[in-house]
Each structure stands twice: as C-alpha cells, then as structure tokens.
Write a protein that holds these residues in place. Structure first.
Motif, mmCIF file in Angstrom:
data_model
loop_
_atom_site.group_PDB
_atom_site.id
_atom_site.type_symbol
_atom_site.label_atom_id
_atom_site.label_comp_id
_atom_site.label_asym_id
_atom_site.label_seq_id
_atom_site.Cartn_x
_atom_site.Cartn_y
_atom_site.Cartn_z
ATOM 1 N N UNK A 165 70.084 113.004 -60.243
ATOM 2 C CA UNK A 165 71.333 113.427 -59.976
ATOM 3 C C UNK A 165 71.326 114.138 -58.541
ATOM 4 N N UNK A 166 70.413 114.748 -58.215
ATOM 5 C CA UNK A 166 70.243 115.354 -56.860
ATOM 6 C C UNK A 166 69.838 114.270 -55.896
ATOM 7 N N UNK A 167 69.249 113.458 -56.314
ATOM 8 C CA UNK A 167 68.801 112.377 -55.214
ATOM 9 C C UNK A 167 70.101 111.551 -55.105
ATOM 10 N N UNK A 178 72.919 112.257 -55.073
ATOM 11 C CA UNK A 178 73.844 112.793 -54.104
ATOM 12 C C UNK A 178 73.388 112.606 -52.844
ATOM 13 N N UNK A 179 72.077 112.416 -52.568
ATOM 14 C CA UNK A 179 71.713 112.238 -51.213
ATOM 15 C C UNK A 179 71.978 110.916 -50.620
ATOM 16 N N UNK A 180 71.925 109.708 -51.575
ATOM 17 C CA UNK A 180 71.471 108.471 -51.172
ATOM 18 C C UNK A 180 73.047 107.429 -51.784
ATOM 19 N N UNK A 218 59.612 113.119 -52.608
ATOM 20 C CA UNK A 218 59.997 111.807 -53.194
ATOM 21 C C UNK A 218 59.363 110.724 -52.892
ATOM 22 N N UNK A 232 61.566 107.699 -51.253
ATOM 23 C CA UNK A 232 62.369 108.221 -50.011
ATOM 24 C C UNK A 232 61.824 109.058 -48.944
ATOM 25 N N UNK A 246 72.323 122.363 -57.658
ATOM 26 C CA UNK A 246 73.218 121.426 -57.869
ATOM 27 C C UNK A 246 74.565 122.177 -58.004
ATOM 28 N N UNK A 253 75.673 123.004 -54.331
ATOM 29 C CA UNK A 253 76.146 121.873 -53.710
ATOM 30 C C UNK A 253 77.549 121.739 -54.275
ATOM 31 N N UNK A 296 70.088 119.456 -48.881
ATOM 32 C CA UNK A 296 71.107 118.336 -48.929
ATOM 33 C C UNK A 296 71.999 118.420 -47.801
#
Lengths: 203, 203
Positions: free
Chosen positions: A120-122, A124-126, B44, B47, B121, B124, B168
């Motif tokens: 989910x966090x990823x 949000x970034x992509x 990650x 990415x 999260x 955010x 983020x």
DNA sequence: TTGAGATGTACTTCAAACGACACTTTAAAA
DNA sequence: TTTTAAAGTGTCGTTTGAAGTACATCTCAA
C-alpha cells in the motif's frame, strides 16, 4: 488457517447484526477473533478511519498477542450479519505453545499483513489516486465476489468514505472514479452490490 | 532481542565497508541478518527506494522466515562501516522451534514492523509533508543520536533522497524543510552529522 | 582533476483535496 | 405506516500542497 478454523469449533461464539462494534482492545481481556461468517472492517479507533476489511474465514485482533497496546488502537465493525469466535489472547498464547502449526499460522498472518502494508505504501509512491482506487475496487470484487457468466459480483459493503480511507484518497475522488468506471461500462454498482465486467478484466 | 544477540556469537560474521550491498533474497539460501555494528538501509529492490533504516543491535531480512518471495524484494545497503552476522533461514527456523524466546522475539519484531508501517500510513493521511519530514528528522536523531549538553547529535547517514523515500515526499521538499529548520535554529547539519537543539525539543 | 552524486533555491504546474449543494437511501421515531 | 433526520452519493468549481523542472553550487572518491 485450517488449524484456527478447527479450533474455532471449541470456542465461544457470537452472532452480530450489521453495523455492530467489536471493541478489540477494550474487553476485560484482549482477544483474538475468528470471523466465521460475514465481514468486518477494522478501524483506527482514534481517527475512525478504515484500515482493513476482513473476509469470513480470516482472523483479526491478532496484534493483541504480542502488543496489547497496538490492539487497543483498533476496533472492528461488522459490515453485514456476522458470526465471530474469540479466544482470550493469553489462552491463545498457551495453545500456540502446544500447537506449532497454530503459531506458524499466526506468523504467516503477521507476514501477510506486513506485505499488504508495504504494498500500500509503495502504491502511494508509484500510483496516482485514480489508479489506486480502480485497483482497489478490482481487488475487492475479486476477493469478496462471486464469479458469474460475464461479471464478478460482490456485495457492496463499503461506503465511498471507507474506500477513500483504504486508498488514501478523498471521498469525492472515489465517487468520481467509480462514476467514470461505470460510464465506461467497466464496472456497475448500486447500493446492494458492485460488479466488474469480465471482458474488461485486465492484469 | 537479547536471545538473538547471544546467538550471534556463534554465527558467521562479515565485515562490510560503507555503501556495500547485501542481497537479502539472492543468496543461495535466504538468511536472517543481525546487525552487530553500523547501520544499513533496506531498499525496495525493484524501485530502489529506501524503506527502512536499521540500527545496530537489530535484525533485518526477517521476512524470509515465512515468506521467501517477500524477502527477495528487498536488499540492504550499509550506510557506514558495519558488521553483520547471519544465519540461513531454515536453520533459524530450527533454532526457533528449540528456543521459544527466540521465536517470540521474532514475533515482536514482526509486530513492531506492522506498527511502524501503520503509523507511517496514518501520518500520510493526517500530516502534511513538511510535518512528516520534520517528525522524521527528530525521530531519526533521537534514535540514532547521542545526547550532548545542548543538542542531540547523530551521524548524517541519509541522503535527502533517502529521507524523501522514507517520508513519501520529494527530494526538493526535504531540502526545503531542512534548510528552513536550520534557518530557524531548530536543527543544524552538514555532510557529517545532523543535530537537533534541545531547548527546541517539543513532544 | 574530474565527473558523478548530493545539495540548495526558485519558479511552474497540476493532481487531488476541499467546499458547497442537491439528491437519494436508510433506519429510527412518531 | 408516515415522518424525519442522518448518512451516503453525485457533481460542480476553486484552491493549494507538493511534485516537477531547471540550474547553480558543493563534496568527495577515483
């Protein structure tokens, strides 16, 4: 979690109407819950934002096993008529010591939760918000839905506000994306159910 | 994790310079790592974005225990000269079956990771990017820093890009916030270290 | 010494939150 | 049953936070 499922036969059981709150952390004793029938949403109890949706056959409140404080921060609300079983977390710990498969099962649940959160966090970034919402709808219907001839149909259990919380977007944007998808004949929905059309199923 | 720390004495040990990559998931056998000295960042691997920072005394790669695939998605890079110990995950599993305290320790690590992810999260959703960055800096310095008379000083191990990933946000916004905090005499930093001034320490 | 990566700053752009309001559904009260 | 209020939905403009673009240093290994 087959071990959990079997264990559930022996436990205290509770039948709950739609919209009922389950105070995960506020009981006299913290408990682990097993959702035998129905669906619940897990909320952040301070902000009242929806964090997860749990489907029948899965457990929730598992955080209380090793972190009572964290569990106290969440509460569950039934999204439809549901049946839950529960066991006090210290009893669960005892059981887990006896039955390794149970402990390993809970381990897996923790791992899965981490994976989902990181995903989910990823995202949000992509991914932009429209993609996140569309992806969520497709995932939700596929997980909760039933396969029909030309479409997959799921009960519409979540409000747009819930979906906004789950995708880190706003209620209005959710509505906008859903309306657009409907106009494009990629999905259909009403108060009862939400469906995605199969020919349009990509990915 | 005291049990882990003791165990570490018996394990394979490796000394690594700054900037060296540790392929968590690509070894012949997946391993759990224990960081004896130094600091690493977990990326990650697709990415190349920084997901966590791990401080000496903590473990990483623990995901490989119950989800090899997830572990394959991450890699670690040393942020300074470091010493790691490692054990193959299947051996670790065996050990965990023998020593309950070890297994419970790993459980706690998983729980902590969930907690942190959920916190991120939530932030955010409720904090703007400037607040997230400032909060991160304060938390970082407090965790990694050393207490001095009027300030807490930490090694400056992270690039603005790393901080952007971890909060983020974008590299430029991070720079902007840091410069502002410096102008306001709330923090100070250079290539070597970053410090927060104590009188300004709120919360 | 040199070039790649990191930092610093300013300006522009745009995705998506937000505010506002009408309409609809649901559930509880009368 | 009907009434009424609360919650959810649908559609707009408007606003703005923060990403993106651009470029000028600075730092530090090789």
């Amino acid at each position: 979690m087959p071990a959990m499922m079997k264990m559930c036969e022996l436990l205290e059981m509770e039948h709950l109407d739609k919209g009922k709150e389950i105070a995960i952390g506020n009981r006299d004793k913290k408990s682990i819950f097993f959702l035998k029938k129905g669906a619940v949403k897990i909320l952040n109890s301070t902000h009242n934002t929806t964090k997860y949706v749990v489907k029948k056959g899965n457990i929730f409140g598992e955080l209380s096993l090793y972190d009572e404080q964290a569990a106290a921060m969440e509460k569950a609300i039934t999204l439809e008529e549901s049946i839950i079983c529960y066991i006090q977390s210290d009893m669960m710990e005892e059981l887990m010591e006896k039955h390794k498969s149970l402990k390993n099962g809970v381990f897996k649940v923790y791992g899965l939760r981490i994976k989902k959160l990181e995903r989910r966090l990823e995202d949000l970034l992509y991914k932009d918000s429209k993609t996140r919402i569309a992806d969520f709808i497709y995932a939700y219907v596929k997980e909760f839905g039933e396969d029909k001839l030309d479409r997959i149909e799921a009960k519409n259990l979540l409000s747009h506000k819930d979906i906004a919380n789950l995708t880190n977007t706003s209620r209005q944007t959710v509505n906008n994306v859903l309306s657009t998808l409907r106009k494009e004949k990629r999905i259909d929905y009403n108060t009862r159910e939400i469906a995605i059309f199969k020919p349009m199923l990509e990915e």
